[in-house]
Design a protein around this motif. Structure first.
Motif, PDB file in Angstrom:
ATOM      1  N   THR A 188      -4.129  -4.251  11.760  1.00 28.28           N
ATOM      2  CA  THR A 188      -2.603  -4.761  11.141  1.00 28.28           C
ATOM      3  C   THR A 188      -2.710  -5.371   9.687  1.00 28.28           C
ATOM      4  O   THR A 188      -1.801  -5.100   8.772  1.00 28.28           O
ATOM      5  CB  THR A 188      -1.727  -5.642  12.095  1.00 28.28           C
ATOM      6  OG1 THR A 188      -1.506  -4.910  13.447  1.00 28.28           O
ATOM      7  CG2 THR A 188      -0.339  -5.932  11.561  1.00 28.28           C
ATOM      8  N   ALA A 189      -3.523  -6.203   9.759  1.00 29.21           N
ATOM      9  CA  ALA A 189      -3.796  -7.050   8.514  1.00 29.21           C
ATOM     10  C   ALA A 189      -4.155  -6.022   7.206  1.00 29.21           C
ATOM     11  O   ALA A 189      -3.881  -6.163   6.091  1.00 29.21           O
ATOM     12  CB  ALA A 189      -4.772  -8.315   8.655  1.00 29.21           C
ATOM     13  N   VAL A 190      -5.235  -5.235   7.650  1.00 33.19           N
ATOM     14  CA  VAL A 190      -5.463  -4.205   6.697  1.00 33.19           C
ATOM     15  C   VAL A 190      -4.395  -3.224   6.097  1.00 33.19           C
ATOM     16  O   VAL A 190      -4.425  -3.060   4.833  1.00 33.19           O
ATOM     17  CB  VAL A 190      -6.617  -3.070   7.156  1.00 33.19           C
ATOM     18  CG1 VAL A 190      -6.938  -1.999   6.461  1.00 33.19           C
ATOM     19  CG2 VAL A 190      -7.764  -4.148   7.541  1.00 33.19           C
ATOM     20  N   ARG A 191      -3.479  -2.958   7.065  1.00 38.92           N
ATOM     21  CA  ARG A 191      -2.505  -1.889   6.782  1.00 38.92           C
ATOM     22  C   ARG A 191      -1.182  -2.878   6.058  1.00 38.92           C
ATOM     23  O   ARG A 191      -0.255  -2.188   5.614  1.00 38.92           O
ATOM     24  CB  ARG A 191      -1.628  -1.284   7.821  1.00 38.92           C
ATOM     25  CG  ARG A 191      -2.869  -0.258   8.445  1.00 38.92           C
ATOM     26  CD  ARG A 191      -2.489   0.446   9.609  1.00 38.92           C
ATOM     27  NE  ARG A 191      -3.499   1.438  10.367  1.00 38.92           N
ATOM     28  CZ  ARG A 191      -3.219   2.211  11.383  1.00 38.92           C
ATOM     29  NH1 ARG A 191      -1.936   2.166  11.906  1.00 38.92           N
ATOM     30  NH2 ARG A 191      -4.280   2.916  11.598  1.00 38.92           N
ATOM     31  N   LEU A 192      -1.283  -3.926   5.954  1.00 45.57           N
ATOM     32  CA  LEU A 192      -0.032  -4.746   5.381  1.00 45.57           C
ATOM     33  C   LEU A 192      -0.025  -4.612   3.947  1.00 45.57           C
ATOM     34  O   LEU A 192       1.123  -4.737   3.284  1.00 45.57           O
ATOM     35  CB  LEU A 192      -0.306  -6.128   5.726  1.00 45.57           C
ATOM     36  CG  LEU A 192      -0.026  -6.675   7.185  1.00 45.57           C
ATOM     37  CD1 LEU A 192       0.063  -7.872   7.480  1.00 45.57           C
ATOM     38  CD2 LEU A 192       1.660  -6.112   7.385  1.00 45.57           C
ATOM     39  N   VAL A 193      -1.186  -4.519   3.392  1.00 50.68           N
ATOM     40  CA  VAL A 193      -1.130  -4.379   1.776  1.00 50.68           C
ATOM     41  C   VAL A 193      -1.970  -3.392   1.074  1.00 50.68           C
ATOM     42  O   VAL A 193      -3.146  -3.284   1.800  1.00 50.68           O
ATOM     43  CB  VAL A 193      -1.946  -5.915   1.232  1.00 50.68           C
ATOM     44  CG1 VAL A 193      -1.615  -5.808  -0.423  1.00 50.68           C
ATOM     45  CG2 VAL A 193      -0.722  -7.163   1.561  1.00 50.68           C
ATOM     46  N   THR A 194      -1.809  -2.942   0.195  1.00 48.24           N
ATOM     47  CA  THR A 194      -2.814  -1.760  -0.580  1.00 48.24           C
ATOM     48  C   THR A 194      -3.470  -2.528  -1.430  1.00 48.24           C
ATOM     49  O   THR A 194      -2.844  -3.109  -2.419  1.00 48.24           O
ATOM     50  CB  THR A 194      -1.677  -0.644  -1.112  1.00 48.24           C
ATOM     51  OG1 THR A 194      -0.939   0.086  -0.049  1.00 48.24           O
ATOM     52  CG2 THR A 194      -2.560   0.405  -1.684  1.00 48.24           C
ATOM     53  N   ASP A 195      -4.854  -2.642  -1.506  1.00 46.23           N
ATOM     54  CA  ASP A 195      -5.390  -3.226  -2.228  1.00 46.23           C
ATOM     55  C   ASP A 195      -6.340  -2.420  -3.545  1.00 46.23           C
ATOM     56  O   ASP A 195      -6.625  -1.147  -3.138  1.00 46.23           O
ATOM     57  CB  ASP A 195      -6.459  -3.748  -1.277  1.00 46.23           C
ATOM     58  CG  ASP A 195      -6.229  -4.613  -0.112  1.00 46.23           C
ATOM     59  OD1 ASP A 195      -5.822  -5.827  -0.646  1.00 46.23           O
ATOM     60  OD2 ASP A 195      -6.162  -4.328   0.931  1.00 46.23           O
ATOM     61  N   THR A 196      -6.464  -3.266  -4.546  1.00 45.90           N
ATOM     62  CA  THR A 196      -7.130  -2.248  -5.512  1.00 45.90           C
ATOM     63  C   THR A 196      -8.813  -2.105  -5.160  1.00 45.90           C
ATOM     64  O   THR A 196      -9.139  -1.138  -5.464  1.00 45.90           O
ATOM     65  CB  THR A 196      -7.132  -3.115  -6.695  1.00 45.90           C
ATOM     66  OG1 THR A 196      -5.875  -3.669  -6.945  1.00 45.90           O
ATOM     67  CG2 THR A 196      -7.841  -2.619  -7.953  1.00 45.90           C
ATOM     68  N   TYR A 197      -9.170  -3.136  -4.479  1.00 46.48           N
ATOM     69  CA  TYR A 197     -10.835  -2.851  -4.193  1.00 46.48           C
ATOM     70  C   TYR A 197     -10.562  -2.734  -2.483  1.00 46.48           C
ATOM     71  O   TYR A 197      -9.912  -3.609  -1.816  1.00 46.48           O
ATOM     72  CB  TYR A 197     -11.775  -3.940  -4.392  1.00 46.48           C
ATOM     73  CG  TYR A 197     -11.749  -3.951  -6.035  1.00 46.48           C
ATOM     74  CD1 TYR A 197     -12.544  -3.266  -6.569  1.00 46.48           C
ATOM     75  CD2 TYR A 197     -10.894  -4.974  -6.783  1.00 46.48           C
ATOM     76  CE1 TYR A 197     -12.838  -3.348  -7.875  1.00 46.48           C
ATOM     77  CE2 TYR A 197     -11.027  -4.973  -8.334  1.00 46.48           C
ATOM     78  CZ  TYR A 197     -11.968  -4.270  -8.868  1.00 46.48           C
ATOM     79  OH  TYR A 197     -12.097  -4.421 -10.125  1.00 46.48           O
ATOM     80  N   TYR A 198     -11.408  -1.787  -1.893  1.00 49.34           N
ATOM     81  CA  TYR A 198     -11.361  -1.929  -0.560  1.00 49.34           C
ATOM     82  C   TYR A 198     -11.960  -3.022   0.260  1.00 49.34           C
ATOM     83  O   TYR A 198     -11.617  -3.188   1.394  1.00 49.34           O
ATOM     84  CB  TYR A 198     -12.049  -0.388  -0.100  1.00 49.34           C
ATOM     85  CG  TYR A 198     -13.434  -0.438  -0.225  1.00 49.34           C
ATOM     86  CD1 TYR A 198     -14.279  -1.005   0.918  1.00 49.34           C
ATOM     87  CD2 TYR A 198     -14.087  -0.273  -1.352  1.00 49.34           C
ATOM     88  CE1 TYR A 198     -15.770  -1.077   0.939  1.00 49.34           C
ATOM     89  CE2 TYR A 198     -15.754  -0.360  -1.379  1.00 49.34           C
ATOM     90  CZ  TYR A 198     -16.349  -0.398  -0.060  1.00 49.34           C
ATOM     91  OH  TYR A 198     -17.829  -0.553  -0.306  1.00 49.34           O
ATOM     92  N   GLU A 199     -12.787  -3.626  -0.559  1.00 48.05           N
ATOM     93  CA  GLU A 199     -13.611  -4.912   0.032  1.00 48.05           C
ATOM     94  C   GLU A 199     -12.321  -5.840   0.264  1.00 48.05           C
ATOM     95  O   GLU A 199     -12.527  -6.748   1.262  1.00 48.05           O
ATOM     96  CB  GLU A 199     -14.404  -5.419  -1.158  1.00 48.05           C
ATOM     97  CG  GLU A 199     -15.575  -4.780  -1.151  1.00 48.05           C
ATOM     98  CD  GLU A 199     -15.553  -3.883  -2.537  1.00 48.05           C
ATOM     99  OE1 GLU A 199     -16.852  -3.406  -3.013  1.00 48.05           O
ATOM    100  OE2 GLU A 199     -14.416  -3.622  -2.707  1.00 48.05           O
ATOM    101  N   ALA A 200     -11.211  -6.073  -0.342  1.00 51.32           N
ATOM    102  CA  ALA A 200     -10.114  -7.074  -0.233  1.00 51.32           C
ATOM    103  C   ALA A 200      -9.435  -6.809   1.196  1.00 51.32           C
ATOM    104  O   ALA A 200      -9.335  -7.480   1.979  1.00 51.32           O
ATOM    105  CB  ALA A 200      -9.349  -6.954  -1.121  1.00 51.32           C
ATOM    106  N   GLY A 201      -9.347  -5.412   1.442  1.00 52.53           N
ATOM    107  CA  GLY A 201      -8.737  -5.343   2.602  1.00 52.53           C
ATOM    108  C   GLY A 201      -9.700  -5.447   3.941  1.00 52.53           C
ATOM    109  O   GLY A 201      -9.453  -5.915   4.957  1.00 52.53           O
TER     110      GLY A 201
END
Length: 405
Positions: free
Chosen positions: A348-361
């Motif tokens: 759920t936390a990963v899908r909440l935001v679209t990140d510029t870098y995948y490491e942030a997600g």
């Protein structure tokens, strides 16, 4: 390039899995140091970050004055996404007044080549120290810190060679010097650490998860805005970085005010797993990270999975040994519920935001997953731990009575 990185993944992972468990069981706890509060990896990490940003300012001054703001002299050798300069009035004013700007030529790639290794290793041992000061002291004063330095530097040099440019040879020599200086710094810092082996409590573990997320956000901001020479991105990333810094400062302050607490079997297994995971990932961490982008992703993922499995096996062997069948069965239920809750929370936390870098997600998802697992384990320990312990004690007393008869 790919062969070198994949070789580093295989070699560093094999060394870690074969040697690190034996070292942990046999390594003596070194004598404690004088306990200097300023001699901590967090303080020196802040110093390195400050030097990285200082170099960015000097680099911008150099480009504005010597190259009239044109970065093509170096940008043509590197991929897209680098060299977004800060071109505000304040920077232009500083550049106009800076004396002898041509002396700032080393700010192009070479200073960062020295600072990148201490940035990464100091961040890693900082997290380890938050979890277990005793393990941090032992690890940073052992030969494993030299193995990690060699592994990380080899990968950095492989990437340097793949992005070959007029500065490559200088950068490789500088990275070799950093590979010697950084372990010496870490060993000295660990020698100043006093004893600290208290088991962290449930609130401290939640604060640990928050601290790891916040530190990771800061490191990602430094990576984007400084290590890639994108000082122009800093204004856009400053609000998020400010939130992360506030969370980090608040979490560490609150954790320092809390004392150790009792931990049940489930939470103890999580803590032990984290200790083993940080130990086993110490040498191959960077190789696995770069293996995703520059090597065979499946090989890097397999190596990471092997490290996780080994950490889990070592942790469970320590925590569950000596427990009765009923308690192990209850632990299995606790672990299953905690993992399901953690996986759901992390996804759920990963899908909440679209990140510029995948490491942030991944960072946000991992921190959320860890917090959920910690909470479920701690709460279930409180609900069922005492009841199961009472049952085990009664059964043991009954067995002793039967044997006496």
């Amino acid at each position: 390039m790919a062969i070198g990185v994949d070789g580093a993944v295989l070699t560093s992972t094999a060394v870690s899995l074969a040697i690190a468990p034996r070292w942990k069981r046999r390594a003596p706890d070194p004598s404690s140091g004088p306990g200097r509060r300023w001699a901590r990896p967090e303080a020196f990490l802040c110093l390195v970050v400050g030097l990285v940003y200082l170099n960015q300012v000097l680099f911008t001054v150099y480009v504005l004055r010597v190259h009239s703001g044109d970065v093509s002299f170096v940008a043509k050798y590197l991929p897209e996404g680098w060299f977004a300069l800060e071109g505000g009035p304040a920077m232009h004013g500083l550049a106009e007044r800076f004396p002898a700007p041509e002396l700032l030529a080393p700010s192009v790639l070479r200073v960062q080549a020295f600072l990148e290794l201490p940035l990464v290793l100091l961040a890693y041992v900082t997290v380890l120290r938050w979890l277990d000061r005793g393990l941090y002291r032992r690890l940073a004063r052992s030969w494993l810190v030299w193995a990690a330095s060699l592994s990380y530097t080899f990968v950095f040099c492989m990437v340097e060679w793949d992005l070959h440019n007029p500065y490559t040879v200088d950068d490789i020599v500088i990275r070799a010097c950093s590979a010697v200086a950084t372990p010496l710094l870490l060993r000295w810092l660990a020698a100043q650490e006093d004893f600290g082996t208290d088991e962290p409590s449930f609130p401290q573990m939640l604060l640990f998860a928050a601290s790891v997320w916040a530190l990771g956000q800061v490191v990602l901001t430094v990576y984007d805005t400084a290590l890639l020479y994108n000082l122009g991105h800093l204004a856009g990333r400053l609000p998020g970085a400010a939130v992360a810094v506030c969370v980090l400062a608040g979490a560490r302050w609150a954790s320092s005010r809390l004392g150790p607490g009792e931990t049940g079997v489930a939470l103890a297994s999580v803590i032990s797993g984290l200790r083993w995971g940080l130990l086993l990932f110490f040498v191959p961490a960077l190789a696995i990270r770069y293996g995703v982008n520059f090597g065979i992703p499946l090989l890097a993922a397999t190596a990471g999975l092997l490290v996780c499995v080994m950490a889990a096996v070592c942790a469970l062997r320590n925590v569950l040994s000596g427990l009765g069948t009923a308690r192990i069965a209850l632990w299995a239920v606790q672990a299953a519920v905690a993992l399901l809750a953690g996986a759901a929370t992390g996804c759920t936390a990963v899908r909440l935001v679209t990140d510029t870098y995948y490491e942030a997600g991944l960072l946000r998802g991992a921190a959320s997953c860890l917090a959920a697992v910690i909470a479920v384990c701690a709460l279930s320990d409180r609900c069922f731990g005492r009841r199961c312990d009472t049952f085990e004690s009664a059964r043991a007393e009954g067995d002793m009575g039967v044997r006496s008869l």
